[in-house]
Scaffold this active site. Structure first.
Site, PDB file in Angstrom:
ATOM      1  N   PHE A 122       0.874  -1.190   0.000  1.00 43.81           N
ATOM      2  CA  PHE A 122       0.000   0.000   0.000  1.00 43.81           C
ATOM      3  C   PHE A 122       0.903   1.230   0.000  1.00 43.81           C
ATOM      4  CE2 PHE A 122      -2.462   3.023   2.758  1.00 43.81           C
ATOM      5  CZ  PHE A 122      -3.681   3.060   2.070  1.00 43.81           C
ATOM      6  N   ALA A 129       4.334  13.785   3.375  1.00 41.57           N
ATOM      7  CA  ALA A 129       2.937  13.422   3.688  1.00 41.57           C
ATOM      8  C   ALA A 129       2.880  12.137   4.503  1.00 41.57           C
ATOM      9  CB  ALA A 129       2.137  13.261   2.389  1.00 41.57           C
ATOM     10  N   ARG A 269      12.116 -18.719  37.192  1.00 41.83           N
ATOM     11  CA  ARG A 269      13.217 -17.928  37.751  1.00 41.83           C
ATOM     12  C   ARG A 269      13.103 -17.877  39.277  1.00 41.83           C
ATOM     13  NH1 ARG A 269      18.266 -15.921  37.860  1.00 41.83           N
ATOM     14  NH2 ARG A 269      18.356 -13.721  38.453  1.00 41.83           N
ATOM     15  N   GLN A 280       4.339 -10.860  45.452  1.00 43.59           N
ATOM     16  CA  GLN A 280       3.122 -10.124  45.095  1.00 43.59           C
ATOM     17  C   GLN A 280       3.364  -9.029  44.057  1.00 43.59           C
ATOM     18  OE1 GLN A 280       1.206  -8.843  48.722  1.00 43.59           O
ATOM     19  NE2 GLN A 280       0.209 -10.812  48.986  1.00 43.59           N
ATOM     20  N   GLN A 338      10.654  -6.179  32.028  1.00 40.16           N
ATOM     21  CA  GLN A 338      10.931  -5.926  33.448  1.00 40.16           C
ATOM     22  C   GLN A 338      10.870  -7.223  34.268  1.00 40.16           C
ATOM     23  OE1 GLN A 338      11.812  -2.920  34.285  1.00 40.16           O
ATOM     24  NE2 GLN A 338      11.983  -3.154  36.509  1.00 40.16           N
ATOM     25  N   GLU A 365       0.082   3.020  10.027  1.00 35.59           N
ATOM     26  CA  GLU A 365      -1.351   3.022   9.698  1.00 35.59           C
ATOM     27  C   GLU A 365      -2.112   4.083  10.502  1.00 35.59           C
ATOM     28  OE1 GLU A 365      -3.283  -0.634   8.719  1.00 35.59           O
ATOM     29  OE2 GLU A 365      -1.363  -1.592   8.273  1.00 35.59           O
TER      30      GLU A 365
HETATM   31  N1  CAA Z   1     -14.079   7.091   5.195  1.00 35.38           N
HETATM   32  C1  CAA Z   1     -14.526   7.686   4.065  1.00 35.38           C
HETATM   33  N2  CAA Z   1     -14.207   8.964   3.742  1.00 35.38           N
HETATM   34  C2  CAA Z   1     -13.422   9.641   4.606  1.00 35.38           C
HETATM   35  C3  CAA Z   1     -12.941   9.086   5.802  1.00 35.38           C
HETATM   36  C4  CAA Z   1     -13.296   7.742   6.079  1.00 35.38           C
HETATM   37  N3  CAA Z   1     -12.882   7.134   7.198  1.00 35.38           N
HETATM   38  N4  CAA Z   1     -12.184   9.990   6.432  1.00 35.38           N
HETATM   39  C5  CAA Z   1     -12.198  11.095   5.688  1.00 35.38           C
HETATM   40  N5  CAA Z   1     -12.944  10.873   4.583  1.00 35.38           N
HETATM   41  C6  CAA Z   1     -13.253  11.844   3.523  1.00 35.38           C
HETATM   42  C7  CAA Z   1     -13.991  13.043   4.102  1.00 35.38           C
HETATM   43  O1  CAA Z   1     -15.390  12.815   4.126  1.00 35.38           O
HETATM   44  C8  CAA Z   1     -13.616  14.156   3.150  1.00 35.38           C
HETATM   45  O2  CAA Z   1     -14.428  14.043   1.998  1.00 35.38           O
HETATM   46  P1  CAA Z   1     -14.984  15.392   1.224  1.00 35.38           P
HETATM   47  O3  CAA Z   1     -13.769  16.134   0.755  1.00 35.38           O
HETATM   48  O4  CAA Z   1     -15.808  14.824   0.125  1.00 35.38           O
HETATM   49  O5  CAA Z   1     -15.750  16.151   2.265  1.00 35.38           O
HETATM   50  C9  CAA Z   1     -12.202  13.799   2.737  1.00 35.38           C
HETATM   51  O6  CAA Z   1     -12.040  12.390   2.976  1.00 35.38           O
HETATM   52  C10 CAA Z   1     -11.145  14.556   3.516  1.00 35.38           C
HETATM   53  O7  CAA Z   1     -11.354  14.252   4.889  1.00 35.38           O
HETATM   54  P2  CAA Z   1     -10.693  15.086   6.071  1.00 35.38           P
HETATM   55  O8  CAA Z   1     -10.984  16.537   5.859  1.00 35.38           O
HETATM   56  O9  CAA Z   1     -11.104  14.466   7.361  1.00 35.38           O
HETATM   57  O10 CAA Z   1      -9.145  14.831   5.798  1.00 35.38           O
HETATM   58  P3  CAA Z   1      -7.864  15.392   6.556  1.00 35.38           P
HETATM   59  O11 CAA Z   1      -6.920  15.899   5.564  1.00 35.38           O
HETATM   60  O12 CAA Z   1      -8.294  16.305   7.694  1.00 35.38           O
HETATM   61  O13 CAA Z   1      -7.187  14.051   7.146  1.00 35.38           O
HETATM   62  C11 CAA Z   1      -6.709  12.296   8.697  1.00 35.38           C
HETATM   63  C12 CAA Z   1      -7.736  13.280   8.090  1.00 35.38           C
HETATM   64  C13 CAA Z   1      -7.587  11.400   9.574  1.00 35.38           C
HETATM   65  C14 CAA Z   1      -5.641  12.978   9.540  1.00 35.38           C
HETATM   66  C15 CAA Z   1      -6.045  11.458   7.566  1.00 35.38           C
HETATM   67  O14 CAA Z   1      -5.149  12.236   6.796  1.00 35.38           O
HETATM   68  C16 CAA Z   1      -5.294  10.258   8.109  1.00 35.38           C
HETATM   69  O15 CAA Z   1      -5.886   9.219   8.390  1.00 35.38           O
HETATM   70  N6  CAA Z   1      -3.951  10.381   8.262  1.00 35.38           N
HETATM   71  C17 CAA Z   1      -3.117   9.239   8.633  1.00 35.38           C
HETATM   72  C18 CAA Z   1      -2.692   8.513   7.401  1.00 35.38           C
HETATM   73  C19 CAA Z   1      -2.197   7.130   7.692  1.00 35.38           C
HETATM   74  O16 CAA Z   1      -2.808   6.384   8.438  1.00 35.38           O
HETATM   75  N7  CAA Z   1      -1.085   6.795   7.048  1.00 35.38           N
HETATM   76  C20 CAA Z   1      -0.517   5.493   7.170  1.00 35.38           C
HETATM   77  C21 CAA Z   1      -0.305   4.890   5.810  1.00 35.38           C
HETATM   78  S1  CAA Z   1       0.044   3.184   5.727  1.00 35.38           S
HETATM   79  C22 CAA Z   1       1.461   2.909   6.577  1.00 35.38           C
HETATM   80  O17 CAA Z   1       1.541   3.246   7.712  1.00 35.38           O
HETATM   81  C23 CAA Z   1       2.604   2.250   5.918  1.00 35.38           C
HETATM   82  C24 CAA Z   1       2.456   0.806   5.738  1.00 35.38           C
HETATM   83  O18 CAA Z   1       2.865   0.313   4.704  1.00 35.38           O
HETATM   84  C25 CAA Z   1       1.893  -0.064   6.819  1.00 35.38           C
END
Ligand code: CAA
Length: 414
Positions: A122, A129, A269, A280, A338, A365
């Site tokens: 993914f 970002a 241990r 305890q 610990q 995530e």
């Molecule tokens: N389901 C459906 N739609 C959603 C939603 C959801 N859960 N959350 C937001 N949306 C939609 C909103 O409705 C909005 O739609 P419109 O523009 O049509 O109104 C749009 O998305 C934008 O939503 P927000 O204004 O809430 O977005 P934001 O910019 O404020 O961001 C956030 C919100 C929750 C901080 C989001 O950016 C987020 O989840 N950030 C974390 C990202 C993340 O988890 N990254 C990890 C990636 S994977 C990884 O870790 C690596 C790996 O390989 C394991």
């Protein structure tokens, strides 16, 4: 607790448990040291059919959904947190296809993933970002012949290099606010697609985390997920909602595994002439660890069931279970070290790896700060349903408080 699961749930959990104990646990320290992908473990998981548990039957899977995914991830993570994510990340990568793919895309990609023949990743995060996922800058333009041409870089892609298929999020319309991003499928070997720097990590060392580089990377037009541009951010958020219980299950497995090791160690241990389990202070630690593990377990299963039932509160439930379980796992694995005392700090013992593996679950995530934001935003949205309570909450400048009303009622009654 087995009574609360179907025969199918238990079948996949038990298969995972057997592989965890016979294949994963004996190899966990080796791959942690080597920081290499454990293909022999992938082969065992593939042979057992486990890669199909979250994929519907019509696309070659077993039709189990997020609950079966979590049961398998929990078992694998008890033996090795890296193997837990090595498995779960294929669900994260394939959820965009499941949720938003065209029928043709689902039929082409999902059966290969369900059979464990192809691994998937993914690609959302980038250097600029991380938590601010919508701030990504990797872009894709469509050529006259329909091909998409991608330029940019992805950061922290789990399974990067090991995977054959990548769900990539890119800007396709810079002028749009809400329809800026689209998801595109990229395959290993596509022109202009290279795996970049592979990270040297504190934990989950058997699974690669890498940069992805796109330099005029050209893919055919039918790789645009769902066939429609502009829905990528929404699909990324919906994917994370359904994948976060899997991270919670990974944390739950790590905490359970660490608790089991600490309990056995405490009974063996001896200090001051008796097993330390007789003291305890150790008993209190073990009891607190076990209680918080059990609370986390209920939240994992409840959030997984919420995802499978597609209930409106699934986003909040998933964030709560990820937040609670990963913070819990960090505490429980630290306490387990610990209990092991000086030995626990040494690499000769298996316990310090649990603490290292647990740390990332609070970060990826969506950091736990982002989970709190998701929970709070949902709570505030839901507040409308509690309108009836407003009558009982006087505004600060209101002199007719509930106590005033109560006194007036009493006076009237008298
Ligand atoms: N389901 C459906 N739609 C959603 C939603 C959801 N859960 N959350 C937001 N949306 C939609 C909103 O409705 C909005 O739609 P419109 O523009 O049509 O109104 C749009 O998305 C934008 O939503 P927000 O204004 O809430 O977005 P934001 O910019 O404020 O961001 C956030 C919100 C929750 C901080 C989001 O950016 C987020 O989840 N950030 C974390 C990202 C993340 O988890 N990254 C990890 C990636 S994977 C990884 O870790 C690596 C790996 O390989 C394991």
């Amino acid at each position: 607790m087995d009574e609360l699961f179907s025969a199918e749930n238990l079948k996949w959990r038990d298969k995972a448990r057997e592989i965890a104990e016979t294949v994963v646990r004996p190899l966990a320290a080796k791959y942690d040291r080597l920081q290499e992908y454990p293909w022999e473990i992938r082969d065992a998981l593939k042979e057992a059919g486990l890669f199909g548990v979250w994929i519907p039957k019509e696309y070659g899977g077993h039709g189990g959904g997020v609950l079966d995914l979590c049961l398998v991830v929990e078992e694998l993570s008890k033996a090795c947190g890296g193997v837990g994510v090595l498995f779960a990340v294929n669900a994260l990568g394939s959820f965009p296809i499941l949720l938003a793919g065209t029928e043709e895309q689902k039929k082409h990609y999902l059966p290969q993933i369900a059979r464990g023949e192809k691994l998937i990743a993914f690609g959302l995060s980038e250097r600029p970002a991380g938590s601010d996922a919508s701030g990504l800058v990797t872009n894709a333009r469509q050529e006259e012949n329909g091909d998409w041409v991608i330029n940019g870089q992805k950061k922290w892609t789990t399974n990067g290099g090991a995977a054959d298929i990548y769900s990539i999020f890119a800007v396709t319309d810079e002028t749009s606010r809400s329809r800026r991003i689209s998801a595109i499928i990229v395959e290993k070997g596509d022109e202009g697609f290279e795996i970049g720097r592979k990270e040297d990590k504190m934990g989950i060392r058997c699974v690669p985390v890498a940069e992805l580089h796109f330099d005029e990377c050209r893919v055919p037009g039918n790789r645009l997920l769902g066939g429609k541009p502009g829905l990528g951010f929404k699909h990324a958020m919906m994917t994370l909602d359904r994948a976060r219980p899997g991270v919670a299950a990974q944390a739950l497995g790590l905490a359970t595994g660490a608790l089991e090791l600490a309990t056995v160690y405490a009974t063996e241990r001896r200090q001051f002439g008796q097993p330390i389990s007789g003291f305890q202070m150790i008993q209190q630690m073990l009891a607190d660890m076990a209680t918080s593990v059990e609370a986390g377990r209920q939240l994992v299963y409840a959030s997984a069931r919420a995802c499978d039932a597609d209930v409106p509160s699934l986003s909040k439930m998933a964030a709560m279970s990820k937040l609670f379980c990963t913070d819990m796992a960090m505490k429980v694995t630290t306490d387990a070290v610990q209990v092991f005392g000086g030995y626990g700090y040494m690499k000769d013992y298996p316990i310090e790896k649990y603490m290292r593996d647990a740390k990332i679950t609070q970060i990826y995530e969506g950091t736990n700060q982002v989970q709190r934001l998701v929970i709070a935003r949902n709570l505030i949205k839901e507040a409308g349903r509690l309108d009836n309570l407003s009558a009982f909450i006087p505004l600060p400048d209101h002199d007719n408080t509930i106590a005033d009303q109560d006194r007036a009622a009493q006076t009237a009654g008298a």
